[in-house]
Design a protein around this motif. Structure first.
Motif, PDB file in Angstrom:
ATOM      1  N   LYS A  83     -71.357 122.683  64.485  1.00 17.12           N
ATOM      2  CA  LYS A  83     -71.716 121.277  64.262  1.00 17.12           C
ATOM      3  C   LYS A  83     -72.835 121.087  63.243  1.00 17.12           C
ATOM      4  O   LYS A  83     -73.276 119.959  63.011  1.00 17.12           O
ATOM      5  CB  LYS A  83     -72.131 120.626  65.591  1.00 17.12           C
ATOM      6  CG  LYS A  83     -71.013 120.538  66.622  1.00 17.12           C
ATOM      7  CD  LYS A  83     -71.493 119.852  67.893  1.00 17.12           C
ATOM      8  CE  LYS A  83     -70.376 119.740  68.925  1.00 17.12           C
ATOM      9  NZ  LYS A  83     -70.861 119.094  70.163  1.00 17.12           N
ATOM     10  N   LEU A  95     -72.636 118.477  60.627  1.00 17.84           N
ATOM     11  CA  LEU A  95     -72.852 117.097  61.076  1.00 17.84           C
ATOM     12  C   LEU A  95     -74.331 116.829  61.340  1.00 17.84           C
ATOM     13  O   LEU A  95     -74.710 115.706  61.683  1.00 17.84           O
ATOM     14  CB  LEU A  95     -72.074 116.836  62.367  1.00 17.84           C
ATOM     15  CG  LEU A  95     -70.553 116.998  62.300  1.00 17.84           C
ATOM     16  CD1 LEU A  95     -69.948 116.830  63.691  1.00 17.84           C
ATOM     17  CD2 LEU A  95     -69.939 116.010  61.326  1.00 17.84           C
ATOM     18  N   GLY A  96     -75.153 117.870  61.189  1.00 17.12           N
ATOM     19  CA  GLY A  96     -76.574 117.738  61.498  1.00 17.12           C
ATOM     20  C   GLY A  96     -76.859 117.744  62.977  1.00 17.12           C
ATOM     21  O   GLY A  96     -77.940 117.326  63.407  1.00 17.12           O
ATOM     22  N   GLU A  97     -75.905 118.238  63.781  1.00 17.78           N
ATOM     23  CA  GLU A  97     -76.065 118.262  65.239  1.00 17.78           C
ATOM     24  C   GLU A  97     -76.479 119.650  65.704  1.00 17.78           C
ATOM     25  O   GLU A  97     -75.880 120.655  65.318  1.00 17.78           O
ATOM     26  CB  GLU A  97     -74.759 117.846  65.928  1.00 17.78           C
ATOM     27  CG  GLU A  97     -74.357 116.418  65.648  1.00 17.78           C
ATOM     28  CD  GLU A  97     -73.078 116.024  66.383  1.00 17.78           C
ATOM     29  OE1 GLU A  97     -72.684 116.752  67.317  1.00 17.78           O
ATOM     30  OE2 GLU A  97     -72.476 114.995  66.019  1.00 17.78           O
ATOM     31  N   GLU A  98     -77.481 119.703  66.550  1.00 16.05           N
ATOM     32  CA  GLU A  98     -78.031 120.968  67.032  1.00 16.05           C
ATOM     33  C   GLU A  98     -77.294 121.467  68.265  1.00 16.05           C
ATOM     34  O   GLU A  98     -76.928 120.689  69.150  1.00 16.05           O
ATOM     35  CB  GLU A  98     -79.514 120.784  67.364  1.00 16.05           C
ATOM     36  CG  GLU A  98     -80.197 122.049  67.869  1.00 16.05           C
ATOM     37  CD  GLU A  98     -81.683 121.841  68.090  1.00 16.05           C
ATOM     38  OE1 GLU A  98     -82.450 122.067  67.147  1.00 16.05           O
ATOM     39  OE2 GLU A  98     -82.056 121.427  69.212  1.00 16.05           O
ATOM     40  N   ASP A  99     -77.077 122.775  68.316  1.00 20.19           N
ATOM     41  CA  ASP A  99     -76.619 123.424  69.539  1.00 20.19           C
ATOM     42  C   ASP A  99     -77.842 124.000  70.252  1.00 20.19           C
ATOM     43  O   ASP A  99     -78.221 123.529  71.311  1.00 20.19           O
ATOM     44  CB  ASP A  99     -75.597 124.511  69.215  1.00 20.19           C
ATOM     45  CG  ASP A  99     -75.095 125.245  70.452  1.00 20.19           C
ATOM     46  OD1 ASP A  99     -75.054 124.617  71.530  1.00 20.19           O
ATOM     47  OD2 ASP A  99     -74.758 126.433  70.348  1.00 20.19           O
ATOM     48  N   LEU A 136     -81.147 124.079  65.175  1.00 18.61           N
ATOM     49  CA  LEU A 136     -80.413 123.554  64.027  1.00 18.61           C
ATOM     50  C   LEU A 136     -80.746 124.296  62.738  1.00 18.61           C
ATOM     51  O   LEU A 136     -79.857 124.526  61.915  1.00 18.61           O
ATOM     52  CB  LEU A 136     -80.690 122.058  63.865  1.00 18.61           C
ATOM     53  CG  LEU A 136     -79.876 121.355  62.775  1.00 18.61           C
ATOM     54  CD1 LEU A 136     -78.380 121.530  63.000  1.00 18.61           C
ATOM     55  CD2 LEU A 136     -80.241 119.867  62.712  1.00 18.61           C
TER      56      LEU A 136
END
Length: 265
Positions: free
Chosen positions: A84, A87-91, A94
């Protein structure tokens, strides 16, 4: 001669034959030079590759707590389609995920036990194929990030295997295939989002492994159950050491184990 250190996957170089190296803290052992010599391996303790503590290894060389927390063990490692960062989304982290996921990735076919599809960072070619014990491999497409490679793999594995049969690979019971032809058969199943990245002119890579004698009936060495082992080295393939009497040792599955590694004779 004896060495002590924590096991990590063997380093490799793709030369006329693949060259293998075990790296310990203060020593590098060129494993090819040990073919047909007697070696001994003794389990000493655990050492998590992240925290360094003597805690039972859970997976990928990490203890359970580290495996659940560190960014390099996120689900997207094994399942690229879960990436992700684009999309700039952290798991989990980031910054780390951007460094890894937002790099060119390859979707490929490799023949190690059967023809299979896989994903890896472009910088890991041909290391990834060597680690899988593949004699041949070919690039299908190159994407700008891990997510696009992942969704392509998901689409293609409906039509071709995505796993290596390690037993068949080690026995060298491989059916030779024209990978360019196999790649072209899969072209119609590539998702619309990644069709533009298809590489129709990519050429086959070949790998030759240093093996004197392939095993017939495999016996896996497990250092947790058998704390010591001694035997004559007959080959190296994938991340396995192949010993006499059909004994095989998966170095990568034993990452995080501290061992004494002895050249007996």
């Amino acid at each position: 001669m004896q060495y002590r250190g924590v096991l990590r996957k063997m380093k490799t170089e793709n030369n006329e034959e693949v060259d293998y190296f075990l790296e310990f803290e203060n020593d590098i052992v060129h494993i090819n030079q040990l073919l047909d010599r007697e070696l001994a391996i003794y389990f000493v303790e655990y050492q998590c590759l992240n925290c360094g503590k003597n805690k039972k290894i859970f997976r990928q060389g990490f203890c359970y707590d580290c495996f659940q927390e560190i960014p390099s063990a996120g689900d997207w490692i094994m399942r690229p389609e879960l990436s992700k960062a684009h999309l700039g989304e952290e798991d989990r982290d980031l910054d780390y995920e951007k460094k890894v996921q937002l790099k060119p990735h390859i979707v490929y076919l490799a023949n190690s036990s059967n023809v299979k599809v896989g994903v890896t960072r472009k910088s890991q070619i041909p290391t990834r194929w060597i680690d899988q014990g593949a004699h041949k491999a070919i690039v299908i497409l190159e994407t700008p990030n891990r997510y696009l490679a992942g969704i392509t793999e998901v689409a293609l594995k409906k039509h071709v295997a995505d796993k290596t049969n390690w037993r068949t690979m080690l026995k060298n019971e491989i059916e030779d295939k024209n990978l360019a032809e196999e790649r072209d058969k899969l072209k119609e199943f590539i998702p619309d989002e990644t069709k533009e990245f298809y590489l129709k002119d990519a050429q086959e890579f070949s790998m030759n492994f240093p093996v004197i004698e392939y095993p017939k009936k495999l016996k896996s060495l497990n250092l947790e159950k058998d704390n010591s082992f001694k035997g004559k080295l007959k080959g190296i393939k994938g991340q396995y050491l192949i010993f006499e009497n059909d004994v095989v040792f998966n170095v990568r599955n034993s990452e995080g184990y501290v061992v004494d590694f002895e050249i007996v004779s």
